[in-house]
Enzyme design. Sequence first.
Site, PDB file in Angstrom:
ATOM      1  N   TYR A  16      58.351  20.978  87.869  1.00 26.09           N
ATOM      2  CA  TYR A  16      57.708  22.032  86.924  1.00 26.09           C
ATOM      3  C   TYR A  16      57.835  23.190  87.624  1.00 26.09           C
ATOM      4  CZ  TYR A  16      55.109  18.729  83.952  1.00 26.09           C
ATOM      5  OH  TYR A  16      54.899  17.586  83.145  1.00 26.09           O
ATOM      6  N   ASN A  95      57.997  18.245  95.705  1.00 25.03           N
ATOM      7  CA  ASN A  95      56.668  17.931  95.578  1.00 25.03           C
ATOM      8  C   ASN A  95      55.909  17.840  97.011  1.00 25.03           C
ATOM      9  OD1 ASN A  95      58.610  15.978  95.125  1.00 25.03           O
ATOM     10  ND2 ASN A  95      57.056  14.231  95.395  1.00 25.03           N
ATOM     11  N   PHE A 233      40.767  30.505  95.867  1.00 27.53           N
ATOM     12  CA  PHE A 233      40.017  31.298  95.126  1.00 27.53           C
ATOM     13  C   PHE A 233      39.811  31.356  93.682  1.00 27.53           C
ATOM     14  CE2 PHE A 233      38.841  35.583  97.944  1.00 27.53           C
ATOM     15  CZ  PHE A 233      38.864  34.782  99.012  1.00 27.53           C
ATOM     16  N   CYS A 283      48.029  21.349  91.729  1.00 26.90           N
ATOM     17  CA  CYS A 283      47.574  21.855  93.050  1.00 26.90           C
ATOM     18  C   CYS A 283      46.189  22.141  93.574  1.00 26.90           C
ATOM     19  CB  CYS A 283      48.705  23.147  92.817  1.00 26.90           C
ATOM     20  SG  CYS A 283      50.307  22.585  92.370  1.00 26.90           S
TER      21      CYS A 283
HETATM   22  P1  NAD Z   1      57.409  18.072  90.782  1.00 28.49           P
HETATM   23  O1  NAD Z   1      57.048  16.676  91.183  1.00 28.49           O
HETATM   24  O2  NAD Z   1      57.295  18.442  89.083  1.00 28.49           O
HETATM   25  O3  NAD Z   1      58.870  18.265  91.019  1.00 28.49           O
HETATM   26  C1  NAD Z   1      59.178  18.009  92.654  1.00 28.49           C
HETATM   27  C2  NAD Z   1      60.800  17.555  92.356  1.00 28.49           C
HETATM   28  O4  NAD Z   1      61.322  17.157  93.689  1.00 28.49           O
HETATM   29  C3  NAD Z   1      60.640  15.931  91.844  1.00 28.49           C
HETATM   30  O5  NAD Z   1      61.421  15.760  90.601  1.00 28.49           O
HETATM   31  C4  NAD Z   1      61.279  15.177  92.865  1.00 28.49           C
HETATM   32  O6  NAD Z   1      61.995  14.217  92.429  1.00 28.49           O
HETATM   33  C5  NAD Z   1      61.977  16.089  93.570  1.00 28.49           C
HETATM   34  N1  NAD Z   1      62.426  15.697  94.893  1.00 28.49           N
HETATM   35  C6  NAD Z   1      61.530  15.259  95.918  1.00 28.49           C
HETATM   36  N2  NAD Z   1      62.256  14.967  97.183  1.00 28.49           N
HETATM   37  C7  NAD Z   1      63.681  15.497  96.738  1.00 28.49           C
HETATM   38  C8  NAD Z   1      64.646  15.717  97.704  1.00 28.49           C
HETATM   39  N3  NAD Z   1      64.830  15.173  98.979  1.00 28.49           N
HETATM   40  N4  NAD Z   1      65.862  16.087  97.028  1.00 28.49           N
HETATM   41  C9  NAD Z   1      65.866  16.419  95.867  1.00 28.49           C
HETATM   42  N5  NAD Z   1      64.798  16.244  95.155  1.00 28.49           N
HETATM   43  C10 NAD Z   1      63.663  16.006  95.515  1.00 28.49           C
HETATM   44  O7  NAD Z   1      56.475  19.286  91.547  1.00 28.49           O
HETATM   45  P2  NAD Z   1      56.203  20.788  91.176  1.00 28.49           P
HETATM   46  O8  NAD Z   1      55.049  20.446  90.101  1.00 28.49           O
HETATM   47  O9  NAD Z   1      57.465  21.314  90.485  1.00 28.49           O
HETATM   48  O10 NAD Z   1      55.742  21.293  92.379  1.00 28.49           O
HETATM   49  C11 NAD Z   1      56.812  21.820  93.588  1.00 28.49           C
HETATM   50  C12 NAD Z   1      56.035  22.360  94.497  1.00 28.49           C
HETATM   51  O11 NAD Z   1      55.697  23.877  93.897  1.00 28.49           O
HETATM   52  C13 NAD Z   1      54.665  21.792  95.169  1.00 28.49           C
HETATM   53  O12 NAD Z   1      54.520  22.229  96.538  1.00 28.49           O
HETATM   54  C14 NAD Z   1      53.637  22.674  94.445  1.00 28.49           C
HETATM   55  O13 NAD Z   1      52.279  22.771  95.178  1.00 28.49           O
HETATM   56  C15 NAD Z   1      54.276  23.923  94.109  1.00 28.49           C
HETATM   57  N6  NAD Z   1      53.821  24.807  93.039  1.00 28.49           N
HETATM   58  C16 NAD Z   1      53.507  23.989  91.648  1.00 28.49           C
HETATM   59  C17 NAD Z   1      53.229  24.501  90.434  1.00 28.49           C
HETATM   60  C18 NAD Z   1      52.872  24.038  89.120  1.00 28.49           C
HETATM   61  O14 NAD Z   1      52.445  24.455  88.320  1.00 28.49           O
HETATM   62  N7  NAD Z   1      53.360  22.807  89.145  1.00 28.49           N
HETATM   63  C19 NAD Z   1      52.955  26.056  90.742  1.00 28.49           C
HETATM   64  C20 NAD Z   1      53.208  26.840  91.754  1.00 28.49           C
HETATM   65  C21 NAD Z   1      53.562  25.857  93.069  1.00 28.49           C
HETATM   66  C1  UGA Z   2      47.498  27.265  89.083  1.00 31.29           C
HETATM   67  C2  UGA Z   2      47.300  28.712  89.186  1.00 31.29           C
HETATM   68  O1  UGA Z   2      46.707  29.431  88.305  1.00 31.29           O
HETATM   69  C3  UGA Z   2      48.761  29.222  89.588  1.00 31.29           C
HETATM   70  O2  UGA Z   2      48.838  30.627  90.137  1.00 31.29           O
HETATM   71  C4  UGA Z   2      49.319  28.504  90.615  1.00 31.29           C
HETATM   72  O3  UGA Z   2      50.728  28.853  91.087  1.00 31.29           O
HETATM   73  C5  UGA Z   2      49.449  26.962  90.476  1.00 31.29           C
HETATM   74  O4  UGA Z   2      48.142  26.674  90.041  1.00 31.29           O
HETATM   75  C6  UGA Z   2      49.902  26.020  91.433  1.00 31.29           C
HETATM   76  O5  UGA Z   2      50.150  26.423  92.646  1.00 31.29           O
HETATM   77  O6  UGA Z   2      50.162  24.909  91.043  1.00 31.29           O
HETATM   78  P1  UGA Z   2      47.780  25.730  86.942  1.00 31.29           P
HETATM   79  O7  UGA Z   2      47.069  24.695  87.738  1.00 31.29           O
HETATM   80  O8  UGA Z   2      49.016  25.505  86.342  1.00 31.29           O
HETATM   81  O9  UGA Z   2      48.131  27.013  87.933  1.00 31.29           O
HETATM   82  O10 UGA Z   2      47.048  26.164  85.623  1.00 31.29           O
HETATM   83  P2  UGA Z   2      45.492  27.047  85.631  1.00 31.29           P
HETATM   84  O11 UGA Z   2      45.779  27.918  84.589  1.00 31.29           O
HETATM   85  O12 UGA Z   2      45.316  27.699  86.994  1.00 31.29           O
HETATM   86  O13 UGA Z   2      44.426  25.945  85.356  1.00 31.29           O
HETATM   87  C7  UGA Z   2      44.446  25.015  86.373  1.00 31.29           C
HETATM   88  C8  UGA Z   2      42.852  24.287  85.775  1.00 31.29           C
HETATM   89  O14 UGA Z   2      41.717  25.062  85.837  1.00 31.29           O
HETATM   90  C9  UGA Z   2      43.047  23.694  84.585  1.00 31.29           C
HETATM   91  O15 UGA Z   2      42.303  22.350  84.325  1.00 31.29           O
HETATM   92  C10 UGA Z   2      42.159  24.869  83.567  1.00 31.29           C
HETATM   93  O16 UGA Z   2      41.732  24.228  82.349  1.00 31.29           O
HETATM   94  C11 UGA Z   2      41.197  24.961  84.424  1.00 31.29           C
HETATM   95  N1  UGA Z   2      40.442  26.296  84.397  1.00 31.29           N
HETATM   96  C12 UGA Z   2      41.336  27.553  84.383  1.00 31.29           C
HETATM   97  C13 UGA Z   2      39.153  26.392  83.844  1.00 31.29           C
HETATM   98  O17 UGA Z   2      38.542  25.274  83.720  1.00 31.29           O
HETATM   99  N2  UGA Z   2      38.671  27.614  83.363  1.00 31.29           N
HETATM  100  C14 UGA Z   2      39.259  28.592  83.670  1.00 31.29           C
HETATM  101  O18 UGA Z   2      38.832  29.802  83.450  1.00 31.29           O
HETATM  102  C15 UGA Z   2      40.789  28.775  83.964  1.00 31.29           C
END
Ligand code: NAD
Ligand code: UGA
Length: 489
Positions: A16, A95, A233, A283
Amino acid sequence: MSSIKIQKICCIGAGYVGGPTMSVIADKCPDLEIRVVDINKERIDAWNDSDLNKLPIFEPGLDRIISRTRGRNLFFSTEMEKSISDADMIFISVNTPTKTKGLGAGQASDLSWVEASARQVAKYAKGHTIVIEKSTLPVRTAQAIKEILKTTDKETQKNEISKTFSVLSNPEFLAEGTAINDLEKPDRVLIGGEDSDSIDALVKIYLNWVPYEQIICTNLWSSELSKLAANAFLAQRISSINSISAFCEATGADVQEVAKAIGTDKRIGNQFLSAGPGFGGSCFKKDILNLVYLSGYFGLPEVANYWNQVVVLNTWQQDRIYKIVLEKLFGTVNGKNIAILGFSFKANTNDTRESPAIRISSDLLEEGAILSIYDPKVTFERIEEDFEKFSFNNQGIWKMANSIPEALKNVDAVLILTAWDEFFGLDWNYLASLMRSPAWVFDTRSVVNRQEIDNTGVNLWKLGAVSYTHLRAHETVLDVVCRLLLEKK
Ligand code: NAD
Ligand code: UGA
């Protein structure tokens, strides 16, 4: 400006974050060649599918960017060795889930995937490589990554292969559902590091579309901690407003009115004040628990307890909703049909990780309910997997519905858990005629207007508001509250 010239980028992890982030960088920087690699072949195949509806991630606007960058300067592959060895800059975007066993299980982040990535980088990289933490990581993880890179570095130096590394932290703040907009117009870009030449090389990439004033440079540890603190936060605000939602139901206040009233104070601000069924997503919970673990580790138990309460309240909110459904349906849902509208953790994503719908639906299934689930983007397989992982004593039956009317046919109640656009402004006159009387609508996302339900014969329970069924003719909300308080006595 930096003396380091970046031509090729590799991103480890096509999830993602990795997928959308690299797509936007490729779009904004056509001169860079970007390879996104993953160990999951199925995921890579989906990224390469010519049918853009089959991309592994649903994110508004992503398909358009992929259609102009993929095959031009953006490539998805499983070919780790060459992609790493060719790269001048490597993002680690894998991940980092909560550990399920061993020391810190249930709280600390499992860094196995980060470590494996660092080892691959150490093994295959050539020349000087800038390694960037894109994953969300515990404070001081960069130190561990440096150690791994250094150790292997020594080994390869023995073999007279020269390689050097510089480690930066560049956490990602995108939210799912708005990822493309967040990446194209970020509030800020955060870069932590010690080596100014490498920092400048990364800054130069972002300057292609992000104004200089919005790029914040800090030391490594501030950058790592800022990401955890930002999520904590944000989650804390949701638990705060959810705690107030329960208060509103008990007192006759309306949580939307309260949110508006407090949110107009500039110091509080009006964002992230929507009460709901609790935060989901991969997250918030994981990152707060990580903060809780680190607080304990650094001898700060009061700090740990403070943040832990944000998660406790979140689970309580989900439990509370399930218990309200049970209570309104005369204390039992055994054999009753209930429609679930929305299964993803928020609108505009197919992601269900930690979705409140999983816990609430599982609790209802455990009570013997028959669920018909409708979500515009979540697949049957995904929900099946979620229920399997969330081990519970399933007494009920569930099925997928292909439309809202199909989901609501013959149900005793409908529970709205995600605020998808199509759930607003529904024709409740028609939908009520499909439901079994006395029917209930449980709206946890404020998508239903009380007026839309008027004259349909359906009862409405709205999170953070007085239940509609309590209102008698000519009664004001204050009258109801007084009456309910008297009744309670
Ligand atoms: P995800 O699970 O969707 O994707 C991670 C990918 O990494 C998977 O497809 C997995 O197969 C791959 N992977 C794992 N080990 C590997 C390796 N050794 N070599 C190659 N590929 C490998 O996870 P994500 O949601 O993209 O999150 C990734 C990181 O970003 C996490 O630390 C998460 O906390 C952070 N993050 C996520 C979001 C979000 O909205 N999902 C937003 C901000 C930060
Ligand atoms: C959140 C943060 O907003 C991002 O800045 C961050 O990068 C990300 O986590 C991450 O580290 O993964 P995300 O989880 O994708 O993003 O989506 P949000 O919009 O933050 O919503 C998170 C949850 O809170 C959802 O279930 C949403 O429905 C809920 N939410 C959000 C509420 O219940 N009320 C609100 O006012 C806002």
